[in-house]
Structures are given as structure tokens and as C-alpha cells.
Design an enzyme around this catalytic site. Structure first.
Site, PDB file in Angstrom:
ATOM      1  N   GLU A   1       4.503   0.867  10.144  1.00 16.66           N
ATOM      2  CA  GLU A   1       4.813   1.083   8.722  1.00 16.66           C
ATOM      3  C   GLU A   1       5.148   2.564   8.552  1.00 16.66           C
ATOM      4  O   GLU A   1       4.375   3.422   8.953  1.00 16.66           O
ATOM      5  CB  GLU A   1       3.615   0.691   7.848  1.00 16.66           C
ATOM      6  CG  GLU A   1       3.651   1.195   6.420  1.00 16.66           C
ATOM      7  CD  GLU A   1       4.890   0.775   5.617  1.00 16.66           C
ATOM      8  OE1 GLU A   1       5.166  -0.443   5.565  1.00 16.66           O
ATOM      9  OE2 GLU A   1       5.578   1.677   5.077  1.00 16.66           O
TER      10      GLU A   1
ATOM     11  N   TYR B   1       5.149 -10.436 -21.948  1.00 20.19           N
ATOM     12  CA  TYR B   1       6.585 -10.175 -22.047  1.00 20.19           C
ATOM     13  C   TYR B   1       6.863  -9.601 -23.427  1.00 20.19           C
ATOM     14  O   TYR B   1       6.278 -10.035 -24.433  1.00 20.19           O
ATOM     15  CB  TYR B   1       7.389 -11.470 -21.887  1.00 20.19           C
ATOM     16  CG  TYR B   1       7.372 -12.000 -20.469  1.00 20.19           C
ATOM     17  CD1 TYR B   1       8.282 -11.540 -19.528  1.00 20.19           C
ATOM     18  CD2 TYR B   1       6.443 -12.971 -20.074  1.00 20.19           C
ATOM     19  CE1 TYR B   1       8.261 -12.017 -18.229  1.00 20.19           C
ATOM     20  CE2 TYR B   1       6.418 -13.443 -18.779  1.00 20.19           C
ATOM     21  CZ  TYR B   1       7.335 -12.964 -17.861  1.00 20.19           C
ATOM     22  OH  TYR B   1       7.323 -13.436 -16.582  1.00 20.19           O
TER      23      TYR B   1
ATOM     24  N   LEU C   1       2.688  -5.879   1.868  1.00 19.28           N
ATOM     25  CA  LEU C   1       2.018  -7.166   1.613  1.00 19.28           C
ATOM     26  C   LEU C   1       2.272  -8.215   2.710  1.00 19.28           C
ATOM     27  O   LEU C   1       1.334  -8.802   3.262  1.00 19.28           O
ATOM     28  CB  LEU C   1       2.495  -7.699   0.254  1.00 19.28           C
ATOM     29  CG  LEU C   1       1.894  -9.004  -0.195  1.00 19.28           C
ATOM     30  CD1 LEU C   1       0.405  -8.843  -0.455  1.00 19.28           C
ATOM     31  CD2 LEU C   1       2.582  -9.489  -1.473  1.00 19.28           C
TER      32      LEU C   1
ATOM     33  N   MET D   1      10.223   2.403  12.575  1.00 22.59           N
ATOM     34  CA  MET D   1      11.090   1.864  13.630  1.00 22.59           C
ATOM     35  C   MET D   1      12.500   2.345  13.323  1.00 22.59           C
ATOM     36  O   MET D   1      13.056   2.014  12.277  1.00 22.59           O
ATOM     37  CB  MET D   1      11.042   0.346  13.659  1.00 22.59           C
ATOM     38  CG  MET D   1      11.754  -0.190  14.898  1.00 22.59           C
ATOM     39  SD  MET D   1      12.237  -1.887  14.771  1.00 22.59           S
ATOM     40  CE  MET D   1      13.545  -1.770  13.578  1.00 22.59           C
TER      41      MET D   1
ATOM     42  N   GLN E   1      -1.136  -5.115  -5.485  1.00 19.58           N
ATOM     43  CA  GLN E   1      -0.972  -4.806  -4.059  1.00 19.58           C
ATOM     44  C   GLN E   1      -1.831  -3.607  -3.672  1.00 19.58           C
ATOM     45  O   GLN E   1      -2.275  -3.505  -2.531  1.00 19.58           O
ATOM     46  CB  GLN E   1       0.506  -4.558  -3.747  1.00 19.58           C
ATOM     47  CG  GLN E   1       1.302  -5.847  -3.816  1.00 19.58           C
ATOM     48  CD  GLN E   1       2.775  -5.698  -3.458  1.00 19.58           C
ATOM     49  OE1 GLN E   1       3.616  -6.199  -4.160  1.00 19.58           O
ATOM     50  NE2 GLN E   1       3.100  -5.005  -2.383  1.00 19.58           N
TER      51      GLN E   1
HETATM   52  C1  LIG Z   1       7.320  -5.134 -11.159  1.00 18.57           C
HETATM   53  C2  LIG Z   1       7.102  -6.160 -10.094  1.00 18.57           C
HETATM   54  C3  LIG Z   1       6.150  -7.136 -10.273  1.00 18.57           C
HETATM   55  C4  LIG Z   1       5.964  -8.112  -9.292  1.00 18.57           C
HETATM   56  N1  LIG Z   1       5.012  -9.072  -9.495  1.00 18.57           N
HETATM   57  C5  LIG Z   1       4.813 -10.003  -8.554  1.00 18.57           C
HETATM   58  C6  LIG Z   1       3.776 -10.959  -8.719  1.00 18.57           C
HETATM   59  O1  LIG Z   1       3.059 -10.941  -9.717  1.00 18.57           O
HETATM   60  N2  LIG Z   1       3.577 -11.882  -7.720  1.00 18.57           N
HETATM   61  C7  LIG Z   1       4.346 -11.876  -6.588  1.00 18.57           C
HETATM   62  O2  LIG Z   1       4.112 -12.722  -5.702  1.00 18.57           O
HETATM   63  N3  LIG Z   1       5.327 -10.982  -6.384  1.00 18.57           N
HETATM   64  C8  LIG Z   1       5.576 -10.032  -7.335  1.00 18.57           C
HETATM   65  N4  LIG Z   1       6.511  -9.086  -7.129  1.00 18.57           N
HETATM   66  C9  LIG Z   1       7.272  -9.096  -5.861  1.00 18.57           C
HETATM   67  C10 LIG Z   1       6.482  -8.451  -4.712  1.00 18.57           C
HETATM   68  O3  LIG Z   1       6.093  -7.156  -5.076  1.00 18.57           O
HETATM   69  C11 LIG Z   1       7.333  -8.415  -3.445  1.00 18.57           C
HETATM   70  O4  LIG Z   1       7.871  -9.694  -3.208  1.00 18.57           O
HETATM   71  C12 LIG Z   1       6.471  -7.992  -2.247  1.00 18.57           C
HETATM   72  O5  LIG Z   1       5.972  -6.701  -2.421  1.00 18.57           O
HETATM   73  C13 LIG Z   1       7.302  -8.025  -0.968  1.00 18.57           C
HETATM   74  O6  LIG Z   1       6.486  -7.598   0.090  1.00 18.57           O
HETATM   75  P1  LIG Z   1       7.130  -7.263   1.522  1.00 18.57           P
HETATM   76  O7  LIG Z   1       5.972  -6.880   2.371  1.00 18.57           O
HETATM   77  O8  LIG Z   1       8.024  -8.372   1.942  1.00 18.57           O
HETATM   78  O9  LIG Z   1       8.104  -6.025   1.251  1.00 18.57           O
HETATM   79  P2  LIG Z   1       7.748  -4.547   0.781  1.00 18.57           P
HETATM   80  O10 LIG Z   1       6.570  -4.545  -0.106  1.00 18.57           O
HETATM   81  O11 LIG Z   1       9.007  -3.958   0.285  1.00 18.57           O
HETATM   82  O12 LIG Z   1       7.311  -3.818   2.111  1.00 18.57           O
HETATM   83  C14 LIG Z   1       8.201  -3.469   3.124  1.00 18.57           C
HETATM   84  C15 LIG Z   1       7.556  -2.357   3.919  1.00 18.57           C
HETATM   85  O13 LIG Z   1       8.327  -2.100   5.082  1.00 18.57           O
HETATM   86  C16 LIG Z   1       8.299  -0.709   5.322  1.00 18.57           C
HETATM   87  N5  LIG Z   1       9.466  -0.400   6.167  1.00 18.57           N
HETATM   88  C17 LIG Z   1      10.763  -0.620   5.861  1.00 18.57           C
HETATM   89  N6  LIG Z   1      11.543  -0.258   6.897  1.00 18.57           N
HETATM   90  C18 LIG Z   1      10.703   0.197   7.864  1.00 18.57           C
HETATM   91  C19 LIG Z   1      10.931   0.723   9.178  1.00 18.57           C
HETATM   92  N7  LIG Z   1      12.161   0.818   9.699  1.00 18.57           N
HETATM   93  N8  LIG Z   1       9.859   1.099   9.914  1.00 18.57           N
HETATM   94  C20 LIG Z   1       8.590   0.984   9.399  1.00 18.57           C
HETATM   95  N9  LIG Z   1       8.337   0.505   8.157  1.00 18.57           N
HETATM   96  C21 LIG Z   1       9.383   0.119   7.410  1.00 18.57           C
HETATM   97  C22 LIG Z   1       8.375  -0.098   3.941  1.00 18.57           C
HETATM   98  O14 LIG Z   1       7.913   1.232   3.940  1.00 18.57           O
HETATM   99  C23 LIG Z   1       7.498  -1.040   3.131  1.00 18.57           C
HETATM  100  O15 LIG Z   1       6.168  -0.597   3.052  1.00 18.57           O
HETATM  101  C24 LIG Z   1       6.744  -8.098  -8.092  1.00 18.57           C
HETATM  102  C25 LIG Z   1       7.699  -7.099  -7.907  1.00 18.57           C
HETATM  103  C26 LIG Z   1       7.882  -6.136  -8.895  1.00 18.57           C
HETATM  104  C27 LIG Z   1       8.916  -5.078  -8.662  1.00 18.57           C
END
Ligand SMILES: Cc1cc2nc3c(=O)[nH]c(=O)nc-3n(C[C@H](O)[C@H](O)[C@H](O)COP(=O)(O)OP(=O)(O)OC[C@H]3O[C@@H](n4cnc5c(N)ncnc54)[C@H](O)[C@@H]3O)c2cc1C
Length: 528
Positions: A35, A218, A15, A139, A115
Site C-alpha cells: 500500500e 440526503y 478496504l 508497486m 473505513q
Molecule cells: C462519499 C462516499 C461514501 C461511500 N459510502 C459507501 C458506503 O456507505 N458503503 C459502501 O460499501 N461503499 C461506499 N463508498 C464506496 C467505497 O468507499 C469504495 O467502494 C471502497 O473504498 C473501495 O475500496 P478499494 O479498496 O477497492 O479501493 P480504494 O479504497 O480506492 O483503495 C485502493 C488503495 O490502493 C492503493 N494503491 C493504488 N495504487 C497503488 C500502487 N501502485 N501501489 C500500492 N498501493 C496502491 C491506494 O493508495 C489505495 O489505498 C463510498 C464512497 C464515497 C466516495
């Protein structure tokens, strides 16, 4: 020797990584996103997206595409309630309709999209804008020096390692951020307080849901704390289980230990309030940890943390992904200005002071909602008072050296304001006001979609003239006088009062400050 040199390397293509990639691409910043997975999200996770997020997506031309994708997944504007079981009693209502009370605050609405639905839209927009996305590429290590970062990339399906050199690295690599650990940035806060699981299931829920439009449900039982989201077709959903308890009230450590289909189906049935023979098929189970913590620094040298790499919070309030998208927005335009040479590198010093206090506050707000909505057995002595959702979503007040405030030092430090009564002070979001251009409605937010804007009051001719003079010095600042005889009319007559300037005043984006040095704009405001 490095094989490729690029201005920015984004690690993580979920995301937040995708969002900063599209923002960088829309600013014309060449970059590479890597990714490790072969594609975008396979689990729905985040679904509630706030108006500020939608404003950011509108700014990159995605509002309609995201709304259309959201409409395929959910009936919008559902309720957020708490029940004992889905077929039982309603215990509390947090929203009867998700946009109640915020309709006029933005040209966008809060919406529900997973997502799984959102990330392909972002990826496609990135492609259209020429972004270089490498899926199936991990990476594996990196080093940094004064001039940049050298990263080693490993294709997941084999093939030789590649080395890229970038001037900046953006770590959007999630909760278990390897980048954060490698640069030695720790997390501070309450840590992990619940081992949770999300259970994806199929079941015919239509009779149980009835004619209710439910976005989040909930479930609060003596032996089960959880929340549901349902598919638009009413034949599938997920149950995110926060905690289970034994009959004597002891917290059950088995939540993430026994994930057998039978036990998961039993939990789903208990939450639905149906008999043991009600058909439930388990599709998948995903363990995760409910955590409230923020990175102690958001930057080390040329490496920046965004999204879950920088902060972790429970899903109560739906803040996690939205907060990450706000990080991405704040950092992207700054990287763009520094890389194009229209701001000095010191502009990047403002990322952490602007975002970290906001993130710390939001993490505490998510935790407070968790304790109040879900698990009142958790420590609540130092709980933050629950603040207004709209203020958290739209009322950020930033403070940093990049924001010029003539009253700086005279004000008490605040992190939020009420977007229904915006102050117009430097470091705040410009309020959404409907103006007219040649008879057509336009939001104040649309005036600075890709570049920098100055909005002057009725008698602000001197500001628009000053902006023209700046153009001659190479600073492009689109200037508008909001007046019946100006290029934009204010049919409701509320612009000057709402943004807190007089007829001779002006608002602008803080970016100008980075380059303008001593040029004393009277009101410098954060802009959409
Ligand atoms: C059940 C649930 C419900 C949620 N509901 C909400 C909601 O309604 N609204 C909201 O805003 N948030 C919600 N969240 C939170 C939200 O899902 C996260 O905050 C968000 O997905 C974070 O995105 P990100 O891209 O920072 O991290 P991530 O989604 O964790 O993505 C990180 C990415 O980095 C990649 N990666 C890691 N290391 C490497 C590497 N070395 N090389 C290449 N790629 C790598 C991984 O494969 C991964 O795809 C919810 C979470 C959960 C668990």
C-alpha cells in the site's frame, strides 16, 4: 533476480485489499500486501455495511470486533431520509431503521462503521494471522508471464527498489487502478456523471438533529444535491455534494472548482438550513467523481481485479465497498484451493462469470438509486427498475462452470433471488438457519467457517457416509445430518424446506465440485 517469491501479491491496502489479505491469511495462503500510503484510511468514505459483508467478517472471526468499533462511531440502526434542509422538512424516508425487514435473514446485522474505523480492525486481524503488510510501499511496475508476475516495489520513504515474484497478483488499487490500465482492461458503462466533493466539517449539530437517529440524510434543494453523515457526538460530520445549480437551474460547474473554506461552509449551512453566522469550521475537502462503470474483464492471465479497480458506482445504496468485499471473498477461497493443490487452476476461471454480472447489475442499481433519490435531471430512459436491497445484499445467484446444477440450461438466467424465500439452488447463498448443537444455537453459516461442509437432511445418512469416504481420498468435508438423532437439531423444523431439499437430500459448497469431478452431489450451493 527477484528478491522474494510469494504465492500472491495484493496491490492496495485499503478496504478491499485488506479484506482479501485477511481472507487469504485465514486460508493459510502466504501473500504480501503493498500500500503506497503509510497507513489505513484517513477519510471515512464507506460506512454502510451489509449483512453479507458482516457474514464474511463473521467467518474470519471479526463480527464482534467490528460491531464494537462501529458502536464507538455511530448509534446503529439509524434512518436514511431525504430532507430539504436538516432543520426543515422530511421529503422521503428510505429506512426508518436500517435493519427493518431483514432481522431474521442473517446471524449478522447491517451496520454503520467508517473505513477509518474498519480498516485498522482488518489490518490487526491480518497481522494476527501472519499476513505480510507493507505500508508506505508502492508497486511501480510489473510484468507477467505464464508462470506468474514480477513486480517492482518502491518504498515511499526512499531506499532501494525491490522485486517480488508472485504466482498471482490481486489488484485492489482502487478507482484509478494502474494495474487495470497496464493490462489494458477498459471500463464500460455510463462513465462519470458528476464531479463531487466531500466536505468534512465541525459544527454543533445537536439541536438540529434533536432526538432523531439519522444514518444518512440526503439533501434535496433546487440549488444543492448532497448527503450528510454525522459523528456520534453530534459535533462533526461530512456533506458529500453531488451537484449545485445556479438560480436559473443551470448546473454549476464550480462544485469542485471553488473549494474555498467560505464556499464549503456556505454549502454546509445551506444544507443544514441555518443562518450565515452559524459556526461551521471546515476540516478537509475531498473531490471525487460519481461514476457508473464496470471493467470489461475481471482477469487477465494471472492478474485479478477486485473492488473499485473492477467497478465504480455512486454511493447511493452503499454498495461500492460491500461489492468489493464480495469480490474478495469469491476470489480468496478459489486462490487458496488452487494454491494448495486441492483444485485445478480452472477454478479461477469461475471468478469473472460469477462476479462480473453481479457487479454490472449492482452498478446499475446504484445509478438508478442516484437518479431517483438525488438527481432526476439525469437520463432515466434506460433506468433499471430499483430492486430490493435485501436481494442485492443476500440473494446473489452465481452461474459458472464451477457450480453443478442438475437443472442448468432449464432455468432462465437470473442474477438475484429473494433471500426471504431462498431456492436452495446451486450457486446461491445458503440461508441462515438457527440449528442447535448440544443445546447451543449455531447458524448454518458457522458450519463452514474455514473449510467445506455438507449439510444433509434427516435421512441423508448416505451423504455423510460418502463424505467420510472422501476424507480417505484427501478431501476434507465436514458432514452434518440435520435431524433429532443427528449431530445438529433443527428446532424450528424448517431446514429441509427452507433450503429446498428433501429428507434424503444434501447441500454442499461448490468448492467440492472443483475436485470431485463426476461425483454427483444433488445440490451444490454457494456457502458463507
Ligand atoms: C462519499 C462516499 C461514501 C461511500 N459510502 C459507501 C458506503 O456507505 N458503503 C459502501 O460499501 N461503499 C461506499 N463508498 C464506496 C467505497 O468507499 C469504495 O467502494 C471502497 O473504498 C473501495 O475500496 P478499494 O479498496 O477497492 O479501493 P480504494 O479504497 O480506492 O483503495 C485502493 C488503495 O490502493 C492503493 N494503491 C493504488 N495504487 C497503488 C500502487 N501502485 N501501489 C500500492 N498501493 C496502491 C491506494 O493508495 C489505495 O489505498 C463510498 C464512497 C464515497 C466516495
Amino acid at each position: 533476480m527477484p528478491e522474494q517469491e510469494i504465492p500472491v501479491l495484493v496491490v492496495g491496502g485499503s478496504l478491499v485489499g485488506l479484506t482479501i489479505s485477511v481472507l487469504l491469511a485465514s486460508h493459510g495462503v502466504p501473500h504480501m500486501l503493498v500500500e503506497r500510503h503509510r497507513g489505513t484510511a484517513i477519510h471515512p468514505r464507506a460506512a454502510s455495511f451489509h449483512q453479507r459483508t458482516m457474514e464474511i467478517l463473521r467467518g474470519i472471526g471479526l463480527q464482534q470486533a467490528v460491531e464494537a468499533a462501529a458502536g464507538r462511531e455511530f448509534v446503529q440502526n439509524g434512518a436514511i431520509i431525504s430532507v430539504d434542509t436538516l432543520s426543515g422538512k422530511e421529503l422521503a424516508c428510505f429506512y426508518r431503521s436500517y435493519n427493518e425487514g431483514v432481522e431474521g435473514l442473517s446471524a449478522t446485522s447491517r451496520l454503520f462503521i467508517t473505513q477509518i474505523g474498519l480498516e485498522p480492525v482488518l489490518r490487526e486481524r491480518g497481522r494476527e494471522l501472519g499476513a505480510d503488510h507493507r505500508y508506505g510501499m508502492e508497486m511501480v511496475s510489473f510484468t507477467q508471464d505464464d508462470a506468474g508476475v514480477a513486480a517492482v516495489l518502491q518504498p515511499r520513504d526512499g531506499g532501494p527498489e525491490q522485486t517480488v515474484r508472485a504466482r498471482y497478483l490481486v489488484a485492489a488499487d482502487g478507482a484509478h487502478s494502474v494495474v487495470r490500465r497496464q493490462i489494458g482492461i477498459g471500463m464500460a458503462g455510463r462513465g462519470s456523471f458528476a464531479d463531487c466533493v466531500t466536505i468534512y466539517f465541525k459544527a454543533d449539530l445537536r439541536a438540529l438533529i434533536g432526538n432523531r437517529n439519522l444514518s444518512v440524510v440526503y439533501v434535496n434543494q433546487p440549488q444543492l444535491l448532497a448527503f450528510f453523515r454525522f459523528s456520534i457526538s453530534g459535533d462533526a460530520g461530512f456533506l458529500a455534494v453531488f451537484a449545485t445549480f445556479d438560480k436559473d437551474g443551470t448546473r454549476d460547474s464550480r462544485v469542485d472548482q471553488d473549494l474555498s473554506p467560505d464556499r464549503c461552509a456556505a454549502l454546509v449551512r445551506a444544507a443544514l438550513g441555518v443562518a450565515a453566522d452559524f459556526p461551521v469550521a471546515i476540516d478537509d475537502v475531498q473531490p471525487w467523481s460519481a461514476t457508473a462503470a464496470t471493467a470489461v474483464a475481471f482477469r487477465r492471465g494471472r492478474v485479478f481485479l477486485v473492488g473499485d479497480a473492477a467497478h465504480l458506482m455512486p454511493p447511493t445504496g452503499g454498495f461500492g465497498g460491500n461489492t468489493g468485499i464480495a469480490d474478495a471473498h469469491n476470489l480468496a477461497w478459489k486462490l487458496a484451493m488452487v494454491l494448495e493443490g486441492s483444485a485445478g487452476p480452472r477454478l479461477l476461471d469461475s471468478y469473472e462469470p460469477e462476479r462480473k454480472p453481479q457487479c454490472e447489475m449492482i452498478v446499475e442499481q446504484a445509478y438508478a438509486r442516484y437518479v431517483k433519490r438525488v438527481d432526476q435531471s439525469l437520463p432515466a430512459t434506460d433506468l433499471a427498475p430499483v430492486l430490493d436491497d435485501a436481494a442485492i445484499e443476500l440473494g446473489s445467484v452465481y452461474s459458472s462452470d464451477a457450480i453443478l446444477d442438475e437443472e442448468q440450461g432449464l432455468r432462465t438466467a437470473v442474477l438475484l433471488e429473494d433471500p426471504r424465500h431462498p431456492s436452495g439452488r446451486p450457486g446461491t447463498r445458503v440461508p441462515h438457519i438457527v440449528l442447535h448443537r448440544n443445546g447451543a444455537a449455531i447458524s448454518t453459516h458457522d458450519l463452514a467457517r474455514s473449510r467445506y461442509a455438507l449439510l444433509a437432511g434427516r435421512r441423508g445418512h448416505h451423504w455423510t457416509q460418502a463424505a467420510k469416504a472422501l476424507a480417505a481420498a484427501g478431501i476434507t468435508l465436514s458432514a452434518h445430518r440435520i435431524a433429532a438423532d443427528g449431530d445438529l437439531a433443527d428446532p424450528a423444523g424448517c431446514f429441509e424446506n427452507t433450503v429446498g431439499i428433501g429428507a434424503e437430500g444434501a447441500l454442499s459448497k461448490p468448492q467440492c465440485q472443483a475436485r470431485l469431478g463426476d461425483f454427483a452431489l444433488p445440490r451444490l450451493c454457494f456457502f458463507g
